[in-house]
Design a protein around this motif. Structure first.
Motif, PDB file in Angstrom:
ATOM      1  N   ARG A 216       0.817  -1.228   0.000  1.00 34.34           N
ATOM      2  CA  ARG A 216       0.000   0.000   0.000  1.00 34.34           C
ATOM      3  C   ARG A 216       0.844   1.269   0.000  1.00 34.34           C
ATOM      4  O   ARG A 216       1.837   1.361   0.706  1.00 34.34           O
TER       5      ARG A 216
ATOM      6  N   ASP B 287      -3.873   4.021  -1.974  1.00 31.94           N
ATOM      7  CA  ASP B 287      -4.544   2.822  -1.478  1.00 31.94           C
ATOM      8  C   ASP B 287      -5.307   3.079  -0.190  1.00 31.94           C
ATOM      9  O   ASP B 287      -6.124   2.255   0.228  1.00 31.94           O
ATOM     10  N   GLU B 288      -5.033   4.184   0.433  1.00 32.19           N
ATOM     11  CA  GLU B 288      -5.603   4.488   1.737  1.00 32.19           C
ATOM     12  C   GLU B 288      -5.195   5.913   2.066  1.00 32.19           C
ATOM     13  O   GLU B 288      -4.210   6.407   1.523  1.00 32.19           O
TER      14      GLU B 288
ATOM     15  N   ILE C 179     -11.982   4.854  -0.603  1.00 31.53           N
ATOM     16  CA  ILE C 179     -10.900   3.974  -0.159  1.00 31.53           C
ATOM     17  C   ILE C 179     -10.804   4.140   1.362  1.00 31.53           C
ATOM     18  O   ILE C 179     -11.398   5.068   1.917  1.00 31.53           O
TER      19      ILE C 179
ATOM     20  N   LYS D 234       3.856   4.502  -8.060  1.00 27.89           N
ATOM     21  CA  LYS D 234       3.466   3.106  -8.267  1.00 27.89           C
ATOM     22  C   LYS D 234       4.095   2.527  -9.537  1.00 27.89           C
ATOM     23  O   LYS D 234       4.470   1.357  -9.562  1.00 27.89           O
TER      24      LYS D 234
ATOM     25  N   ARG E 280      -1.314  -2.035  -6.523  1.00 24.14           N
ATOM     26  CA  ARG E 280      -2.603  -1.943  -7.207  1.00 24.14           C
ATOM     27  C   ARG E 280      -2.516  -0.834  -8.257  1.00 24.14           C
ATOM     28  O   ARG E 280      -2.170   0.299  -7.933  1.00 24.14           O
TER      29      ARG E 280
ATOM     30  N   GLY F  28      -5.418  -4.531   3.250  1.00 21.86           N
ATOM     31  CA  GLY F  28      -4.931  -3.994   1.988  1.00 21.86           C
ATOM     32  C   GLY F  28      -5.675  -4.569   0.801  1.00 21.86           C
ATOM     33  O   GLY F  28      -6.717  -5.195   0.950  1.00 21.86           O
ATOM     34  N   TRP F  29      -5.084  -4.330  -0.364  1.00 21.59           N
ATOM     35  CA  TRP F  29      -5.744  -4.636  -1.631  1.00 21.59           C
ATOM     36  C   TRP F  29      -5.214  -5.940  -2.203  1.00 21.59           C
ATOM     37  O   TRP F  29      -4.010  -6.131  -2.309  1.00 21.59           O
TER      38      TRP F  29
ATOM     39  N   TYR G 116      -8.877  -5.312  -8.167  1.00 19.64           N
ATOM     40  CA  TYR G 116      -8.365  -5.304  -6.803  1.00 19.64           C
ATOM     41  C   TYR G 116      -9.447  -4.868  -5.824  1.00 19.64           C
ATOM     42  O   TYR G 116     -10.131  -3.878  -6.053  1.00 19.64           O
TER      43      TYR G 116
ATOM     44  N   TYR H 221     -10.384  -4.213  -1.521  1.00 23.70           N
ATOM     45  CA  TYR H 221      -9.796  -3.920  -0.210  1.00 23.70           C
ATOM     46  C   TYR H 221     -10.326  -4.899   0.840  1.00 23.70           C
ATOM     47  O   TYR H 221     -11.541  -5.063   0.996  1.00 23.70           O
TER      48      TYR H 221
ATOM     49  N   SER I 135     -13.469  -0.127  -1.867  1.00 28.17           N
ATOM     50  CA  SER I 135     -12.643  -0.648  -2.965  1.00 28.17           C
ATOM     51  C   SER I 135     -12.662   0.250  -4.196  1.00 28.17           C
ATOM     52  O   SER I 135     -12.614  -0.239  -5.336  1.00 28.17           O
TER      53      SER I 135
END
Lengths: 251, 204
Positions: free
Chosen positions: A5, A45-46, A75, A239, A250, B124-125, B141, B143, B187
């Motif tokens: 992440r 991702d967060e 997210i 990424k 991701r 996580g993913w 993907y 979450y 997600s």
């Protein structure tokens, strides 16, 4: 496989972003919701939102901030800042946080970790640990935004946190934070060894190379603030770099 | 299907699970979620979401106190539009290694077991491979925030899969009933599309 992440962190005070985007007038807007949405669109991702309450009125501002961010964000959202009780955590969760982060209050009262995990589940509890290098080698835990040393050896404290119910550890190198000289890799390796729960690296990133180093050192996730806020790097750019180095992210 | 009541969706709010993110995701889809905690509301709802975080035993205890065990069993047996999320999926099973001896809703075959992963919880993913006959799940993907899971597809359900050290159930579906181990509400765009497909397929 579970991917690594990338987590942008927003530092707020009383509901305002204090380390804001540096370009143009946007700095004065200070809207955490807009910044969070921008990072989501870049592939974050967060989001971690650290909102320090400096004034009494700050609590209402904090609640409003979390609601606004939640509305915009699809997210996960972790919120930390001033969680001292079950009631504090419930307030943040009710506003739309998915996880709460505890730091100083957990050191003062380790039972708080057990109580939070019992009440909300361990996947909801992030133990934030600030570590500072000791003069004789090794690291000890510091609290109160780095002002107060404790007698806790850092890996010991992280393991106690895990046993008591923390779902992950957000480990910040107090020596590196804000220096942009890279994550403290020895510290990450030292803590990673004894830990079964995920480890988030924080403090010191200046670019994608640093994030890659932290992941190589065992971090399951990497948190960064200034490299994204400054506009120096976009999350998708980072990424692409990591993916080219063989890190599963991701995209 | 856009008149007032068709836009409503009930969200089971037991007081132990955080429902703010689920509510926010449904609102972003333009829907009108409302919290429910009684048997009559669970039975009456056209669409129902069963979210869940926390421990298996605590959640079952709460469903029993609220008298929701039988209504949920009946609803899902009758294949009425229902979406279960995370622990919500696990509650459909007969029991869980998390709290041995505690009976689940016992709607699907199987026992919930520890996630086959080197690190738990999984936060996580993770990539999702849709079941060949899945109506709701696409490749992408998702979450996750879990330490437990199903590792076998229950009889009579279409399963989708993810991997840690070994494969585990990402989601199961049967008619208008979808149960996800991942959090569609967290997600991103992929999750939003998953929710939208469930919504479209469960219209009156």
């Amino acid at each position: 496989m579970l991917t690594t992440r990338i987590i942008p962190c927003l530092d707020c005070r009383d509901g305002r972003v204090v380390k804001g985007i540096q370009f143009g007038n946007l700095r004065d807007v200070g809207s955490p919701a807009e910044q969070a949405a921008l990072y989501e669109s870049q592939g974050a991702d967060e989001i971690v939102l650290l909102d320090v309450i400096a004034t009494v009125a700050g609590q209402a501002a904090q609640a409003e901030t979390i609601r606004a961010v939640r509305q915009a964000l699809s997210i996960p959202l972790t919120v930390g800042g001033g969680v001292r009780s079950i009631a504090d955590a419930r307030r943040l969760l009710d506003c739309g946080a998915d996880k709460v982060s505890v730091n100083t209050a957990a050191v003062q009262n380790p039972d708080l970790i057990d109580q939070l995990a019992d009440q909300f589940g361990r996947q909801c509890i992030v133990l934030a640990v600030d570590a500072a290098a000791c003069t004789g080698g090794g690291w000890h835990v510091v609290t109160h935004s780095g002002r107060q040393p404790t007698t806790w050896e850092v890996a010991d404290w992280c393991q106690v946190g895990e046993q008591r119910g923390a779902g992950e550890i957000l480990l910040t190198s107090w020596d590196r934070d804000g220096t942009r000289s890279g994550y403290c890799l020895d510290l990450l390796r030292h803590v990673r060894n004894g830990l079964a729960i995920p480890l988030i690296a924080s403090g010191g990133a200046n670019g994608p190379e640093h994030l890659w180093e932290a992941i190589e050192a065992g971090a399951d996730a990497v948190l960064a603030a200034s490299i994204f806020h400054s506009g120096d790097f976009r999350v998708d750019e980072v990424k692409r770099f990591l993916s080219a180095r063989g890190v599963e992210v991701r995209r | 299907m856009t008149n007032g009541s068709d836009n409503l969706v009930a969200v089971v709010a037991t007081g132990v699970a955080n429902v703010a993110s689920v509510m926010a995701a449904l609102r972003r889809l333009g829907r009108e979620p409302y919290p429910v905690s009684s048997a009559s509301e669970v039975m009456a709802a056209q669409r129902l979401v069963l979210p869940g975080v926390g421990a298996f035993a605590a959640a079952m205890q709460r469903l029993m106190e609220l008298g929701l065990v039988e209504p949920l069993r009946e609803r899902i047996a009758a294949e009425r539009p229902t979406l279960a999320i995370c622990l919500g999926l696990q509650l459909l099973a007969g029991g869980s290694d998390e709290n041995p001896g505690v009976r689940g809703l016992d709607i699907v075959d199987g026992q919930v077991v520890p996630l086959p992963a080197r690190r738990r919880p999984q936060l996580g993913w993770n990539r999702v491979a849709p079941g060949a006959e899945s109506r709701y799940i696409k490749e992408g993907y998702a979450y996750y925030a879990n330490s437990f899971c199903l590792t076998a597809a229950p009889a009579g359900w279409v399963a989708s899969w993810s991997h840690c050290d070994d494969r585990f159930v990402a989601a199961i579906e049967r008619g208008p009933v979808l149960a996800c181990q991942f959090h569609p509400e967290l997600s991103g765009a992929w999750g939003r599309e998953c929710l939208a497909r469930w919504w479209e397929a469960t219209g009156c």
